[in-house]
Write a protein that holds these residues in place. Structure first.
Motif, PDB file in Angstrom:
ATOM      1  N   ALA A 130       0.847  -1.206   0.000  1.00 34.52           N
ATOM      2  CA  ALA A 130       0.000   0.000   0.000  1.00 34.52           C
ATOM      3  C   ALA A 130       0.875   1.246   0.000  1.00 34.52           C
ATOM      4  O   ALA A 130       0.624   2.202  -0.741  1.00 34.52           O
ATOM      5  N   ARG A 131       1.938   1.250   0.804  1.00 38.61           N
ATOM      6  CA  ARG A 131       2.810   2.435   0.860  1.00 38.61           C
ATOM      7  C   ARG A 131       3.621   2.578  -0.422  1.00 38.61           C
ATOM      8  O   ARG A 131       3.782   3.675  -0.948  1.00 38.61           O
ATOM      9  N   LEU A 132       4.123   1.459  -0.920  1.00 40.90           N
ATOM     10  CA  LEU A 132       4.918   1.512  -2.159  1.00 40.90           C
ATOM     11  C   LEU A 132       4.134   2.135  -3.306  1.00 40.90           C
ATOM     12  O   LEU A 132       4.671   2.882  -4.104  1.00 40.90           O
TER      13      LEU A 132
ATOM     14  N   ILE B 162       9.577  -5.571  10.231  1.00 39.51           N
ATOM     15  CA  ILE B 162      10.786  -5.031  10.874  1.00 39.51           C
ATOM     16  C   ILE B 162      11.070  -3.576  10.456  1.00 39.51           C
ATOM     17  O   ILE B 162      11.440  -2.748  11.278  1.00 39.51           O
ATOM     18  N   VAL B 163      10.865  -3.277   9.179  1.00 38.30           N
ATOM     19  CA  VAL B 163      11.259  -1.943   8.666  1.00 38.30           C
ATOM     20  C   VAL B 163      10.032  -1.043   8.439  1.00 38.30           C
ATOM     21  O   VAL B 163       9.942   0.067   8.957  1.00 38.30           O
ATOM     22  N   CYS B 164       9.078  -1.561   7.692  1.00 34.99           N
ATOM     23  CA  CYS B 164       7.908  -0.754   7.318  1.00 34.99           C
ATOM     24  C   CYS B 164       6.802  -0.978   8.353  1.00 34.99           C
ATOM     25  O   CYS B 164       5.723  -1.489   8.058  1.00 34.99           O
ATOM     26  N   THR B 165       7.107  -0.592   9.567  1.00 33.11           N
ATOM     27  CA  THR B 165       6.190  -0.856  10.697  1.00 33.11           C
ATOM     28  C   THR B 165       4.990   0.087  10.637  1.00 33.11           C
ATOM     29  O   THR B 165       5.068   1.148  10.015  1.00 33.11           O
TER      30      THR B 165
ATOM     31  N   SER C 145       6.085   4.841  12.861  1.00 34.37           N
ATOM     32  CA  SER C 145       7.512   5.173  12.715  1.00 34.37           C
ATOM     33  C   SER C 145       8.303   4.156  11.893  1.00 34.37           C
ATOM     34  O   SER C 145       9.256   3.541  12.390  1.00 34.37           O
ATOM     35  N   PRO C 146       7.947   3.953  10.639  1.00 29.13           N
ATOM     36  CA  PRO C 146       8.744   3.041   9.798  1.00 29.13           C
ATOM     37  C   PRO C 146      10.150   3.626   9.566  1.00 29.13           C
ATOM     38  O   PRO C 146      10.333   4.832   9.621  1.00 29.13           O
ATOM     39  N   CYS C 147      11.120   2.727   9.323  1.00 28.34           N
ATOM     40  CA  CYS C 147      12.515   3.177   9.166  1.00 28.34           C
ATOM     41  C   CYS C 147      12.790   3.483   7.694  1.00 28.34           C
ATOM     42  O   CYS C 147      13.559   2.765   7.023  1.00 28.34           O
ATOM     43  N   CYS C 148      12.185   4.528   7.174  1.00 27.65           N
ATOM     44  CA  CYS C 148      12.287   4.835   5.743  1.00 27.65           C
ATOM     45  C   CYS C 148      13.727   5.167   5.332  1.00 27.65           C
ATOM     46  O   CYS C 148      14.134   4.828   4.215  1.00 27.65           O
ATOM     47  N   GLU C 149      14.476   5.796   6.231  1.00 28.81           N
ATOM     48  CA  GLU C 149      15.834   6.236   5.859  1.00 28.81           C
ATOM     49  C   GLU C 149      16.725   5.047   5.502  1.00 28.81           C
ATOM     50  O   GLU C 149      17.620   5.158   4.669  1.00 28.81           O
ATOM     51  N   THR C 150      16.482   3.936   6.139  1.00 26.00           N
ATOM     52  CA  THR C 150      17.341   2.777   5.861  1.00 26.00           C
ATOM     53  C   THR C 150      16.622   1.714   5.017  1.00 26.00           C
ATOM     54  O   THR C 150      17.138   0.626   4.819  1.00 26.00           O
ATOM     55  N   CYS C 151      15.421   2.042   4.546  1.00 23.40           N
ATOM     56  CA  CYS C 151      14.627   1.036   3.817  1.00 23.40           C
ATOM     57  C   CYS C 151      15.189   0.833   2.410  1.00 23.40           C
ATOM     58  O   CYS C 151      15.398   1.801   1.671  1.00 23.40           O
ATOM     59  N   PRO C 152      15.382  -0.423   2.005  1.00 20.55           N
ATOM     60  CA  PRO C 152      15.926  -0.675   0.663  1.00 20.55           C
ATOM     61  C   PRO C 152      14.956  -0.280  -0.452  1.00 20.55           C
ATOM     62  O   PRO C 152      15.368  -0.198  -1.617  1.00 20.55           O
ATOM     63  N   LEU C 153      13.700  -0.044  -0.113  1.00 22.77           N
ATOM     64  CA  LEU C 153      12.720   0.305  -1.159  1.00 22.77           C
ATOM     65  C   LEU C 153      12.414   1.801  -1.220  1.00 22.77           C
ATOM     66  O   LEU C 153      11.560   2.227  -1.996  1.00 22.77           O
ATOM     67  N   ALA C 154      13.124   2.574  -0.391  1.00 21.79           N
ATOM     68  CA  ALA C 154      12.757   3.992  -0.256  1.00 21.79           C
ATOM     69  C   ALA C 154      12.671   4.725  -1.595  1.00 21.79           C
ATOM     70  O   ALA C 154      11.739   5.489  -1.831  1.00 21.79           O
ATOM     71  N   GLU C 155      13.601   4.449  -2.484  1.00 25.92           N
ATOM     72  CA  GLU C 155      13.579   5.244  -3.723  1.00 25.92           C
ATOM     73  C   GLU C 155      12.420   4.862  -4.654  1.00 25.92           C
ATOM     74  O   GLU C 155      12.093   5.590  -5.573  1.00 25.92           O
ATOM     75  N   HIS C 156      11.801   3.689  -4.392  1.00 28.45           N
ATOM     76  CA  HIS C 156      10.654   3.278  -5.224  1.00 28.45           C
ATOM     77  C   HIS C 156       9.326   3.558  -4.512  1.00 28.45           C
ATOM     78  O   HIS C 156       8.273   3.235  -5.042  1.00 28.45           O
ATOM     79  N   CYS C 157       9.393   4.067  -3.290  1.00 32.77           N
ATOM     80  CA  CYS C 157       8.190   4.121  -2.454  1.00 32.77           C
ATOM     81  C   CYS C 157       7.451   5.445  -2.650  1.00 32.77           C
ATOM     82  O   CYS C 157       7.923   6.509  -2.271  1.00 32.77           O
ATOM     83  N   GLU C 158       6.253   5.312  -3.213  1.00 32.91           N
ATOM     84  CA  GLU C 158       5.440   6.505  -3.508  1.00 32.91           C
ATOM     85  C   GLU C 158       5.079   7.264  -2.234  1.00 32.91           C
ATOM     86  O   GLU C 158       5.135   8.493  -2.205  1.00 32.91           O
ATOM     87  N   ALA C 159       4.684   6.536  -1.206  1.00 34.01           N
ATOM     88  CA  ALA C 159       4.257   7.211   0.031  1.00 34.01           C
ATOM     89  C   ALA C 159       5.423   7.986   0.629  1.00 34.01           C
ATOM     90  O   ALA C 159       5.254   9.123   1.098  1.00 34.01           O
ATOM     91  N   TYR C 160       6.607   7.401   0.605  1.00 35.45           N
ATOM     92  CA  TYR C 160       7.788   8.079   1.158  1.00 35.45           C
ATOM     93  C   TYR C 160       8.145   9.293   0.310  1.00 35.45           C
ATOM     94  O   TYR C 160       8.391  10.391   0.831  1.00 35.45           O
ATOM     95  N   GLN C 161       8.136   9.100  -1.000  1.00 32.83           N
ATOM     96  CA  GLN C 161       8.502  10.200  -1.895  1.00 32.83           C
ATOM     97  C   GLN C 161       7.528  11.371  -1.768  1.00 32.83           C
ATOM     98  O   GLN C 161       7.913  12.520  -1.863  1.00 32.83           O
TER      99      GLN C 161
ATOM    100  N   SER D 280       3.769  11.022   2.587  1.00 30.39           N
ATOM    101  CA  SER D 280       2.458  10.694   3.171  1.00 30.39           C
ATOM    102  C   SER D 280       2.460   9.312   3.843  1.00 30.39           C
ATOM    103  O   SER D 280       1.427   8.653   3.912  1.00 30.39           O
ATOM    104  N   VAL D 281       3.629   8.920   4.332  1.00 29.17           N
ATOM    105  CA  VAL D 281       3.735   7.603   4.976  1.00 29.17           C
ATOM    106  C   VAL D 281       2.753   7.477   6.145  1.00 29.17           C
ATOM    107  O   VAL D 281       2.152   6.420   6.359  1.00 29.17           O
ATOM    108  N   ASP D 282       2.554   8.590   6.872  1.00 26.38           N
ATOM    109  CA  ASP D 282       1.660   8.536   8.042  1.00 26.38           C
ATOM    110  C   ASP D 282       0.200   8.287   7.662  1.00 26.38           C
ATOM    111  O   ASP D 282      -0.587   7.824   8.482  1.00 26.38           O
TER     112      ASP D 282
HETATM  113  S1  SF4 Z   1      10.236   3.732   2.385  1.00 25.65           S
HETATM  114 FE1  SF4 Z   1       8.164   3.009   2.012  1.00 25.65          FE
HETATM  115  S2  SF4 Z   1       8.337   0.786   2.088  1.00 25.65           S
HETATM  116 FE2  SF4 Z   1      10.174   1.610   3.030  1.00 25.65          FE
HETATM  117  S3  SF4 Z   1       9.714   1.728   5.222  1.00 25.65           S
HETATM  118 FE3  SF4 Z   1       9.204   3.712   4.328  1.00 25.65          FE
HETATM  119  S4  SF4 Z   1       7.050   3.568   3.856  1.00 25.65           S
HETATM  120 FE4  SF4 Z   1       7.774   1.487   4.121  1.00 25.65          FE
END
Ligand code: SF4
Length: 301
Positions: free
Chosen positions: A108-110, A153-156, A159-175, A178-180
């Motif tokens: 959903a976040r991706l 573990i990461v996308c909790t 407070s998900p760990c977006c800074e260290t997430c391997p998918l951050a650059e593909h993640c629409e919500a992060y970009q 609007s992760v919250d």
């Molecule tokens: S970057 Fe996206 S997939 Fe990664 S932890 Fe954050 S919200 Fe989840």
């Protein structure tokens, strides 16, 4: 066992269960009461009954060999889309998708999926995404497990760990920052409070227990009656043994435990039995029933 229940809680039950029923044939041949006894305390007893029914079907229709493909798996009692996908991808490395709470949140976040998550067929667009990305040339099981692990573990949820997430650059919500707001999880119905009375009816050292009937909570397990059963008379002073609290589905129950002597021992129906405390220990009991049995033992032993 892991449906709705965490690994830590399941571990001991799992080991006891597979020691008692080491093969699908052992489980298929077992009496339902014995299966429920080995499940006692784990909750969601429908899972135990369905697992038992599935074992019988695997023996009768598949010669005891677990079906491999997701379609045949879904014919088994208790096996829905997620379980079929998990078994076929993890056990047989078939390219089947899975969607559960953790991977649903990641997907959903991706994809910035803003519609409310229902956990049922309304989540079809997310199933389609999960099906589109599962590897077709091997590694489907590892891929699905990685997605679930990333979610836990990461996308909790908070407070998900977006800074260290391997998918951050593909993640629409992060970009989009609007992760919250994603996923959109509908608020749960608040729990309902119930008050009830359970009776410990005693006759010559034996206590009346009743088996929960189809359509009731804890179907097939034994418990103490809520109220004095029809055709039964009780005499003597009513004693209050204590109060227990328990939760079931979205109900919070406060249960007063009362005891009374039965003036005579009337014939019981098929779902009722007069048993000694020792015999009750051997029955598969509901969790409140087990607490009531302990209280009764304290007062009557
Ligand atoms: S970057 Fe996206 S997939 Fe990664 S932890 Fe954050 S919200 Fe989840």
């Amino acid at each position: 066992m892991l449906q709705q229940t965490q690994v830590e809680r399941v571990k001991d039950y799992f080991h006891r269960f597979v020691t008692k029923f080491p093969s699908v044939f052992d489980l298929a041949e077992a009496d339902e009461a014995v299966v429920l006894k080995y499940w006692e305390g784990l909750g969601y007893y429908r899972r135990a009954r369905q697992l038992h029914a599935a074992a019988k079907l695997i023996v009768s229709d598949h010669e005891g060999i677990f079906p491999h493909d997701a379609c045949a798996l879904r014919q088994l009692p208790g096996v829905g889309r997620y379980t079929a996908g998990a078994i076929s991808s993890i056990s047989f490395d078939l390219p089947e998708p899975i969607l559960e709470a953790n991977s649903r949140r990641v997907l959903a976040r991706l994809t910035h999926y803003g519609r409310p998550l229902s956990g049922n067929k309304d989540d079809q667009p997310l199933w389609d995404i999960a099906a589109a990305i599962v590897p077709r040339d091997g590694g489907a099981g590892a891929f699905n497990q990685a997605l679930m692990d990333l979610g836990s573990i990461v996308c909790t949820p908070v407070s998900p760990c977006c800074e260290t997430c391997p998918l951050a650059e593909h993640c629409e919500a992060y970009q989009r920052g609007s992760v919250d707001q994603i996923p959109n999880v509908p608020t749960r119905k608040s729990s309902k409070k119930i008050n009830e009375k359970a009776y410990v009816l005693v006759h010559k050292g034996k206590l009346l227990v009743v088996r929960r009937q189809p359509g009731e909570w804890w179907e097939g397990l034994w418990d103490f009656p809520r109220g004095i059963p029809d055709r039964m008379t009780a005499c003597g002073r009513q004693r209050r043994l204590g109060v227990i609290d328990y939760s079931v589905t979205n109900h919070k129950v406060t249960c007063q435990i009362l005891s009374k002597m039965a003036s005579q021992r009337p014939a019981v129906r098929r779902h009722q039995r007069w048993l000694s405390p020792l015999e009750i220990q051997k029955l598969p009991m509901t969790s409140p029933g087990r607490k009531i049995a302990l209280l009764a033992e304290k007062h009557f032993s």
